[in-house]
Write a protein that holds these residues in place. Sequence first.
Motif, PDB file in Angstrom:
ATOM      1  N   LYS A  40       0.842  -1.203   0.000  1.00 23.75           N
ATOM      2  CA  LYS A  40       0.000   0.000   0.000  1.00 23.75           C
ATOM      3  C   LYS A  40       0.876   1.252   0.000  1.00 23.75           C
ATOM      4  O   LYS A  40       0.553   2.254  -0.647  1.00 23.75           O
ATOM      5  CB  LYS A  40      -0.932  -0.027   1.202  1.00 23.75           C
ATOM      6  N   LEU A  41       1.980   1.198   0.737  1.00 27.16           N
ATOM      7  CA  LEU A  41       2.909   2.317   0.763  1.00 27.16           C
ATOM      8  C   LEU A  41       3.515   2.543  -0.621  1.00 27.16           C
ATOM      9  O   LEU A  41       3.606   3.670  -1.103  1.00 27.16           O
ATOM     10  CB  LEU A  41       4.005   2.047   1.792  1.00 27.16           C
ATOM     11  N   ALA A  42       3.902   1.442  -1.271  1.00 25.32           N
ATOM     12  CA  ALA A  42       4.512   1.542  -2.599  1.00 25.32           C
ATOM     13  C   ALA A  42       3.533   2.081  -3.636  1.00 25.32           C
ATOM     14  O   ALA A  42       3.946   2.716  -4.611  1.00 25.32           O
ATOM     15  CB  ALA A  42       5.038   0.173  -3.035  1.00 25.32           C
ATOM     16  N   SER A  43       2.214   1.843  -3.425  1.00 22.67           N
ATOM     17  CA  SER A  43       1.225   2.342  -4.382  1.00 22.67           C
ATOM     18  C   SER A  43       1.053   3.851  -4.282  1.00 22.67           C
ATOM     19  O   SER A  43       0.546   4.482  -5.211  1.00 22.67           O
ATOM     20  CB  SER A  43      -0.127   1.658  -4.144  1.00 22.67           C
ATOM     21  N   VAL A  44       1.488   4.442  -3.178  1.00 24.00           N
ATOM     22  CA  VAL A  44       1.350   5.885  -2.972  1.00 24.00           C
ATOM     23  C   VAL A  44       2.674   6.603  -3.202  1.00 24.00           C
ATOM     24  O   VAL A  44       2.730   7.644  -3.851  1.00 24.00           O
ATOM     25  CB  VAL A  44       0.819   6.176  -1.552  1.00 24.00           C
ATOM     26  N   ILE A  45       3.740   6.047  -2.662  1.00 27.05           N
ATOM     27  CA  ILE A  45       5.059   6.671  -2.782  1.00 27.05           C
ATOM     28  C   ILE A  45       5.878   5.913  -3.819  1.00 27.05           C
ATOM     29  O   ILE A  45       6.007   4.694  -3.748  1.00 27.05           O
ATOM     30  CB  ILE A  45       5.794   6.668  -1.428  1.00 27.05           C
ATOM     31  N   GLY A  46       6.433   6.608  -4.783  1.00 27.21           N
ATOM     32  CA  GLY A  46       7.302   5.972  -5.757  1.00 27.21           C
ATOM     33  C   GLY A  46       8.539   5.433  -5.068  1.00 27.21           C
ATOM     34  O   GLY A  46       9.323   6.200  -4.504  1.00 27.21           O
ATOM     35  N   CYS A  47       8.711   4.118  -5.041  1.00 26.39           N
ATOM     36  CA  CYS A  47       9.816   3.555  -4.276  1.00 26.39           C
ATOM     37  C   CYS A  47      10.228   2.206  -4.847  1.00 26.39           C
ATOM     38  O   CYS A  47       9.564   1.637  -5.715  1.00 26.39           O
ATOM     39  CB  CYS A  47       9.412   3.397  -2.808  1.00 26.39           C
ATOM     40  N   THR A  48      11.341   1.708  -4.345  1.00 31.15           N
ATOM     41  CA  THR A  48      11.818   0.371  -4.660  1.00 31.15           C
ATOM     42  C   THR A  48      11.435  -0.550  -3.516  1.00 31.15           C
ATOM     43  O   THR A  48      11.783  -0.296  -2.354  1.00 31.15           O
ATOM     44  CB  THR A  48      13.345   0.367  -4.837  1.00 31.15           C
ATOM     45  N   LEU A  49      10.679  -1.608  -3.824  1.00 31.16           N
ATOM     46  CA  LEU A  49      10.221  -2.547  -2.801  1.00 31.16           C
ATOM     47  C   LEU A  49      11.053  -3.824  -2.901  1.00 31.16           C
ATOM     48  O   LEU A  49      11.073  -4.488  -3.935  1.00 31.16           O
ATOM     49  CB  LEU A  49       8.732  -2.852  -3.003  1.00 31.16           C
ATOM     50  N   ILE A  50      11.758  -4.143  -1.822  1.00 29.71           N
ATOM     51  CA  ILE A  50      12.610  -5.337  -1.777  1.00 29.71           C
ATOM     52  C   ILE A  50      11.993  -6.325  -0.799  1.00 29.71           C
ATOM     53  O   ILE A  50      11.875  -6.039   0.399  1.00 29.71           O
ATOM     54  CB  ILE A  50      14.048  -4.984  -1.338  1.00 29.71           C
ATOM     55  N   SER A  51      11.590  -7.488  -1.293  1.00 33.55           N
ATOM     56  CA  SER A  51      11.045  -8.541  -0.438  1.00 33.55           C
ATOM     57  C   SER A  51      12.168  -9.467   0.000  1.00 33.55           C
ATOM     58  O   SER A  51      12.921  -9.980  -0.834  1.00 33.55           O
ATOM     59  CB  SER A  51       9.973  -9.333  -1.185  1.00 33.55           C
ATOM     60  N   MET A  52      12.262  -9.705   1.305  1.00 33.20           N
ATOM     61  CA  MET A  52      13.312 -10.582   1.820  1.00 33.20           C
ATOM     62  C   MET A  52      13.098 -12.028   1.380  1.00 33.20           C
ATOM     63  O   MET A  52      14.031 -12.829   1.434  1.00 33.20           O
ATOM     64  CB  MET A  52      13.367 -10.495   3.344  1.00 33.20           C
ATOM     65  N   GLU A  53      11.892 -12.358   0.924  1.00 32.52           N
ATOM     66  CA  GLU A  53      11.638 -13.728   0.484  1.00 32.52           C
ATOM     67  C   GLU A  53      12.468 -14.080  -0.749  1.00 32.52           C
ATOM     68  O   GLU A  53      12.711 -15.257  -1.022  1.00 32.52           O
ATOM     69  CB  GLU A  53      10.147 -13.917   0.196  1.00 32.52           C
ATOM     70  N   ASN A  54      12.903 -13.059  -1.492  1.00 31.10           N
ATOM     71  CA  ASN A  54      13.752 -13.335  -2.656  1.00 31.10           C
ATOM     72  C   ASN A  54      15.189 -13.669  -2.272  1.00 31.10           C
ATOM     73  O   ASN A  54      15.984 -14.037  -3.143  1.00 31.10           O
ATOM     74  CB  ASN A  54      13.747 -12.136  -3.602  1.00 31.10           C
TER      75      ASN A  54
END
Length: 899
Positions: free
Chosen positions: A81-95
């Motif tokens: 939800k944060l990424a949908s509002v603020i342009g950002c890079t989302l890094i999932s630790m599951e990767n």
Amino acid sequence: MDDGVVQRVFEEGGRDYFQQQPSTSSSSPSILQSLPVHASFDHGYYLLVKSIQELREKKGGIVTVGIGGPSGSGKTSLAEKLASVIGCTLISMENYRVGVDEGNDLDSIDFDALVQNLQDLTEGKDTLIPMFDYQQKNRIGSKVIKGASSGVVIVDGTYALDARLRSLLDIRVAVVGGVHFSLISKVQYDIGDSCSLDSLIDSIFPLFRKHIEPDLHHAQIRINNRFVSSFREAIYKLKCRSEAPGACSISAFQGNEAQTDNFIEMYLRPPSATEEARINDWIKMRQSGIRYYLSIGDQRIVDKNFIIRPKAEFEVGRMTLGGLLDLGYSVVASYKRASTYVVYGNLSVSFETIDTLDETFMVLRGTNRKTVGAEALRMGINGPWITKSYLEMVLEKKGVPRLNTPPLFPNTPTTSNQESVIAAPRPIRTNPNLVMKLEDLSQPWTRSPTKSKMEPVLATWHFISSDPSHAGSSVIGSSSFRDTVKLVPMPDSYDFDRGLLLSVQAIQALLENKGLPVIVGIGGPSGSGKTSLAHKMANIVGCEVVSLESYFKSEQVKDFKYDDFSSLDLSLLSKNISDIRNGRRTKVPIFDLETGARSGFKELEVSEDCGVIIFEGVYALHPEIRKSLDLWIAVVGGVHSHLISRVQRDKSRMGCFMSQNDIMMTVFPMFQQHIEPHLVHAHLKIRNDFDPVLSPESSLFVLKSNKQVAYQDILKILDPAKFCSSAQNFIDMYLRLPGIPTNGQLTESDCIRVRICEGRFALLIREPLREGNFIIQPKVDFDISISTVAGLLNLGYQAVAYIEASAFIYQDGKILIEVDHLQDAPSPYLQIKGVDKEAVAAAGSTLKLDGSYTTKSYLQIILEKLPAVERSSSGIHTQQAARLQELVDFIQSQVLYGS
């Protein structure tokens, strides 16, 4: 934790740039300086957005955020939800997994690679992050993240606040609650007091206390996510038998790429269950590759041909399944589901083969009931529709496995006298304080369920007869009983999501036990969420909603007496309800608030397709009205509570304490005396803690520009088949308490905005979010009465600004374009609004508005255009001040006249 531990945490962990940089602005208090805080999910989201924006403004380079918490707490939902509002890079630790045995095991995370990636990004370098495939159960490649374009980087994962990462994180966020707390509460409810809370947590979340919980105490924003499942954004399903995917599915899949998914669904029965235990008390676990998803109970609604489900699944670790089995839960049913599906827009079509049944089913899903039904007709599919779940079908074929041993913990016997469980009527109010201090927490915040024991997932509605001769009768089907049957009120109050589910279940119970029609009343103070609840219920059950505002008398409304019971045309309302009750077609009035007069009527008729009518309004539960209704629902909270909290906050900033009760008596003078007494008798009481400004669920993305656009160009981007237009005039009045600290300038954040439009008074008590070119605001305005505005003035608020405008509105259901002509601005402003951020941006580009956007409020725009010599002492144009004083005098005179 005590204050010493808290201080030690913030001295030892994290970058904490904001602690080294004192705030330089006295007008806008620093959110960063107020951390750490404990907050609800919505308020935590809002604080996180504002914290990122503040830190981004104060420091150079990127802002790094870590969002950690146990499985199922909602951290990934927050990050997305944060990424949908603020342009950002989302890094999932599951990767960053290097093993597939157990996703929550610290040894399965490649911290070295993650640390290197974060260091590269903080230094402005490009970096290569891994990609992990959960079906293949291994790393399948990597992708490049550009350092120069990464203004904000979010790390999402169970161990995102690990000591090896904290030195690289600017803002640390912990999310607890969600299904994590709900599962703990559920297990406590199932097994009783035979197991301590610590032992229980160690069983179902074995890594939590040792490896996860200690890191959460280093968070600056600590979020308790009370969300478990919700029908606010329900999924509607139509299901029928089908052949295996092949020739029969070509028409459905034509032009769309088909995808496949395979998973195992398991149902776990509690150790305390009896042979007669309902499947609603079971826990569902779904395995897809190395991922496990959990939901509590069979949370669905069946209405006619539709299966309606909430978003109710959350990812958990494999060790949770083992822990539940060790505690005595048993797998009573399981099956494999192989699915081939396509997604197009908000719809999907899937062909699902269930191995245990050896059958294939076609399932049509969507977020809109009417759209799903229309798509079925377009595809030429007429059923026969199946409303049973796969579990029910499997149990019908295989039977329910018998218990091998007697129940370990007998269920508490239910009382035979249903009336004895009805608590004495009592007021229901919400606590408007959304942010808590450390000293306010009586139990460890990282592991405390919101209740020591959880209610059953689905409460049961009961009936009594108002005829003494039928007391205790079980002959529900008898016609004489149907005439006298009444619901037994629920003894507790519930949050909005649970209340929505119980409301629909009550309607279904009434339809089954009493028959058509079912007439519902939803009452509560202005701004509490009645209308929202009514329309969400109507979306689920497919029925009509009638607002009591339709019954206003013209002569009363001209005096703005919206909250006066005498303003309602009771005789017409009574006739309409009587007609509906007796199956007759009736004419419901249509009222135009802008003209203050009745503009016509619309016909309403109860039928098999629409056997439910909902009346909603402030006085829907008044004795004169509720006596004719079948279901009484009370709603409190919403903007009603948030306004009280805002006033209390403003008063405290002035060094003045005022109790919430005193505030309520002033700004909602009719509530305590004339509205609240009716609410306590409701069959269902709902506390609405929802704040539309804070919640990411209610985001409306807005682009604003004063560049001139031709009418023909506006028409080109809207769907001509759904195009409609309208015009309206509005006045914005800004209220502020004198004495609130400022730097000498009038700002929107210090004010409460009252918008007067089409005869309504609407409230905005919190400044909307702004990010990039976008203004992110609530989807709807919240109506209040004129007495509330007068109450604010009586509390010392002063009217400090006035804006008058006319608006032309063009829309097609997806995009709304509003052209506002401000009286004190030389050229109009155009606003593009929609819930789809990308669609709004595309519309702006098509209109060639890129580069011309502003996120300033109209208040700020008007003030900036005024020369200093033309401003009054309050900061507005002297002519505006005169018009504003006339409006204030009018408001106060109307209230005085009415009293």
